[in-house]
Design a protein around this motif. Structure first.
Motif, PDB file in Angstrom:
ATOM      1  N   SER A   1       0.821  -1.206   0.000  1.00 42.01           N
ATOM      2  CA  SER A   1       0.000   0.000   0.000  1.00 42.01           C
ATOM      3  C   SER A   1       0.859   1.261   0.000  1.00 42.01           C
ATOM      4  CB  SER A   1      -0.926   0.003   1.220  1.00 42.01           C
ATOM      5  OG  SER A   1      -0.170  -0.060   2.429  1.00 42.01           O
ATOM      6  N   ALA A   2       1.984   1.230   0.721  1.00 40.90           N
ATOM      7  CA  ALA A   2       2.882   2.391   0.747  1.00 40.90           C
ATOM      8  C   ALA A   2       3.598   2.559  -0.591  1.00 40.90           C
ATOM      9  CB  ALA A   2       3.894   2.250   1.876  1.00 40.90           C
ATOM     10  N   LYS A   3       3.993   1.434  -1.210  1.00 44.28           N
ATOM     11  CA  LYS A   3       4.680   1.533  -2.496  1.00 44.28           C
ATOM     12  C   LYS A   3       3.745   2.000  -3.603  1.00 44.28           C
ATOM     13  CE  LYS A   3       8.185  -2.004  -1.544  1.00 44.28           C
ATOM     14  NZ  LYS A   3       8.750  -3.303  -1.962  1.00 44.28           N
ATOM     15  N   ASN A   4       2.460   1.671  -3.477  1.00 47.13           N
ATOM     16  CA  ASN A   4       1.497   2.072  -4.502  1.00 47.13           C
ATOM     17  C   ASN A   4       0.999   3.501  -4.318  1.00 47.13           C
ATOM     18  OD1 ASN A   4       1.691  -0.429  -5.705  1.00 47.13           O
ATOM     19  ND2 ASN A   4      -0.076  -1.275  -4.641  1.00 47.13           N
ATOM     20  N   THR A   5       1.328   4.114  -3.176  1.00 48.30           N
ATOM     21  CA  THR A   5       0.934   5.499  -2.925  1.00 48.30           C
ATOM     22  C   THR A   5       2.034   6.423  -3.418  1.00 48.30           C
ATOM     23  OG1 THR A   5      -0.299   4.791  -0.957  1.00 48.30           O
ATOM     24  CG2 THR A   5       0.180   7.146  -1.176  1.00 48.30           C
ATOM     25  N   VAL A   6       1.697   7.312  -4.340  1.00 44.96           N
ATOM     26  CA  VAL A   6       2.709   8.162  -4.978  1.00 44.96           C
ATOM     27  C   VAL A   6       3.468   8.986  -3.942  1.00 44.96           C
ATOM     28  CG1 VAL A   6       3.060  10.037  -6.628  1.00 44.96           C
ATOM     29  CG2 VAL A   6       1.370   8.260  -7.101  1.00 44.96           C
ATOM     30  N   GLU A   7       2.751   9.559  -2.958  1.00 50.05           N
ATOM     31  CA  GLU A   7       3.410  10.418  -1.975  1.00 50.05           C
ATOM     32  C   GLU A   7       4.298   9.623  -1.023  1.00 50.05           C
ATOM     33  OE1 GLU A   7      -0.056  12.378  -3.651  1.00 50.05           O
ATOM     34  OE2 GLU A   7       0.235  10.435  -2.691  1.00 50.05           O
ATOM     35  N   LEU A   8       3.970   8.351  -0.759  1.00 50.76           N
ATOM     36  CA  LEU A   8       4.736   7.550   0.206  1.00 50.76           C
ATOM     37  C   LEU A   8       5.827   6.711  -0.451  1.00 50.76           C
ATOM     38  CD1 LEU A   8       1.983   6.241   2.652  1.00 50.76           C
ATOM     39  CD2 LEU A   8       3.631   8.070   3.028  1.00 50.76           C
ATOM     40  N   ARG A   9       5.772   6.560  -1.768  1.00 51.26           N
ATOM     41  CA  ARG A   9       6.756   5.708  -2.432  1.00 51.26           C
ATOM     42  C   ARG A   9       8.197   6.165  -2.192  1.00 51.26           C
ATOM     43  NH1 ARG A   9       5.201   5.893  -7.926  1.00 51.26           N
ATOM     44  NH2 ARG A   9       3.449   4.584  -7.276  1.00 51.26           N
ATOM     45  N   PRO A  10       8.524   7.483  -2.290  1.00 51.95           N
ATOM     46  CA  PRO A  10       9.912   7.887  -1.989  1.00 51.95           C
ATOM     47  C   PRO A  10      10.326   7.573  -0.549  1.00 51.95           C
ATOM     48  CG  PRO A  10       8.747   9.625  -3.176  1.00 51.95           C
ATOM     49  CD  PRO A  10       7.715   8.611  -2.773  1.00 51.95           C
ATOM     50  N   LEU A  11       9.395   7.782   0.424  1.00 57.10           N
ATOM     51  CA  LEU A  11       9.726   7.484   1.816  1.00 57.10           C
ATOM     52  C   LEU A  11       9.949   6.000   2.025  1.00 57.10           C
ATOM     53  CD1 LEU A  11       9.996   8.309   4.782  1.00 57.10           C
ATOM     54  CD2 LEU A  11       7.506   8.145   4.967  1.00 57.10           C
ATOM     55  N   ALA A  12       9.091   5.158   1.445  1.00 62.94           N
ATOM     56  CA  ALA A  12       9.256   3.714   1.588  1.00 62.94           C
ATOM     57  C   ALA A  12      10.578   3.254   0.991  1.00 62.94           C
ATOM     58  CB  ALA A  12       8.085   2.990   0.930  1.00 62.94           C
TER      59      ALA A  12
END
Length: 385
Positions: free
Chosen positions: A215-226
């Motif tokens: 879910s984090a990888k598929n979220t554009v805003e969270l992908r860099p953080l993940a």
């Protein structure tokens, strides 16, 4: 300690404030529009009543062909004030105490807002021609009739306030519903953040495995953080593994040297010895300590070489020359195990490192290769520029 900050609360408050401002602007526009429509309908009723009053102007059937006001069949509003005059300012009929206004210059009706006995009134002022005996040869007698008619406008504002009240209640209900839906949607939208935090909480000193949730990888805003967390934890894991390996190597290397020093001192203290024997034993112990110091120095150098290179490089050395020196130093062990060491270099590359550090590193690698190679084997070393 500063208070905690809630992104959910901020988002909900921001949306509600924007909706509230939009609602205030909408209610203001509705107020202006409702007032305009109510006044338009109000003016239409004034004009209709004024035309009824104009129709009530009748011939008196006298020789002078005067006119009079016949109010039969004419309905006027409660608390209405009116005055009907002819061209000679004779009052044909009146009610209340309407003020006097300038006569309109055109046939179009004019409207005026004023107070009568402390109440707000809206008056219509209109002029029209009333022709008596139009069938006469001279076209009949023309009378210019002026009608002033007005009623209180309080009910207009009452209708406007009712509309405002309706929209205000609807807006309050809408804001409450929006707040509930926003809270649910924002919490659901932030669920990848909570999943990422739960996955990070599972990291311990013995378990460095970390994989960001889908879910984090598929979220554009969270992908860099993940991705940054995965890379950072992978680097930390490698660093801890290097530290653990260095500790094990240091313990293994130092154990032998310490045992030698300890055995030398124990042997020296087992019985009384002569001055020459004590002197010789101390010299041997000093040699053991020197070897122990050299081992510690080598371990520190290896640890420093395993750290990431700094931005500033001051020394360069020849890779071929250093490798040849390392092979030369390891010849006794290679001959003892009958191992052949071959070295081929297509180009003399220069590496950004001190020659002593590079020699120590190459010697350590080659020594490990010799120790773990079978007797009679072959070790091949090749470099390319």
């Amino acid at each position: 300690m500063t208070g905690s900050i809630s992104i959910t609360r901020r988002l909900i408050v921001t949306v509600l404030v924007l909706e509230l401002l939009s609602a205030v602007a909408l209610i203001g526009a509705i107020t202006v529009h409702e007032r305009h429509m109510q006044l338009k309908a109000f003016d239409a009723s004034l004009v209709a009543t004024g035309e009824s009053l104009m129709g009530a102007v009748q011939d008196t059937e006298d020789e002078a062909d005067n006119v009079m006001l016949d109010m039969r069949g004419v309905q006027v509003a409660k608390n209405a004030a009116f005055r009907v005059e002819d061209e000679r300012d004779r009052v044909l009929g009146s009610a209340g105490d309407p003020p006097r206004f300038e006569k309109p210059l055109s046939a179009a009706p004019a409207f005026h807002d004023t107070d009568v006995n402390g109440r707000a009134y809206r008056f219509l002022v209109m002029q029209a021609l009333r022709i008596v005996d139009p069938g006469e040869p001279n076209g009949g007698v023309r009378h210019s009739i002026t009608i002033v008619y007005g009623t209180p406008v309080g009910h207009v504002w009452h209708e406007v306030l009712e509309a405002i009240r309706f929209f205000a209640i609807a807006t309050a209900i809408l804001l409450g519903f929006t707040a509930a839906v926003m809270a649910w949607l924002v919490r659901k939208g932030l669920s990848p953040v909570y999943e990422l935090a739960r996955e990070a909480e599972r990291i311990t000193s013995s378990g460095w495995h970390f994989e960001a949730p889908v879910s984090a990888k598929n979220t554009v805003e969270l992908r860099p953080l993940a991705t940054a967390l995965e890379v950072a934890l992978a680097r930390l894991r490698r660093s801890f593994e290097q530290q653990r390996r260095f500790t094990n190597d240091a313990a293994h290397e130092l154990k032998t040297d310490v045992a030698i020093v300890k055995s030398s001192l124990q042997l020296l203290s087992m019985r009384k010895r002569t001055v020459e024997e004590y002197t010789r034993g101390l010299v041997l112990s000093l040699d053991d300590f020197t070897r122990l110091e050299s081992t510690v120095q080598r371990m520190l150098t290896l640890a420093r070489l395993e750290q990431p290179a700094g931005s500033e490089v001051r020394h360069f050395c020849s890779l071929r020359s250093v490798m040849e020196d390392a092979i030369h130093q390891s010849e006794p062990l290679a001959e003892l195990k009958s191992i052949e060491v071959t070295f081929a270099s297509s180009a003399d590359a220069r590496v950004p490192i001190d020659s002593r550090d590079w020699l120590l590193l190459c010697s350590n690698i080659l020594l490990n290769a010799l120790q773990h190679s079978p007797e009679g084997g072959t070790i091949r070393i090749a470099t390319e520029g």
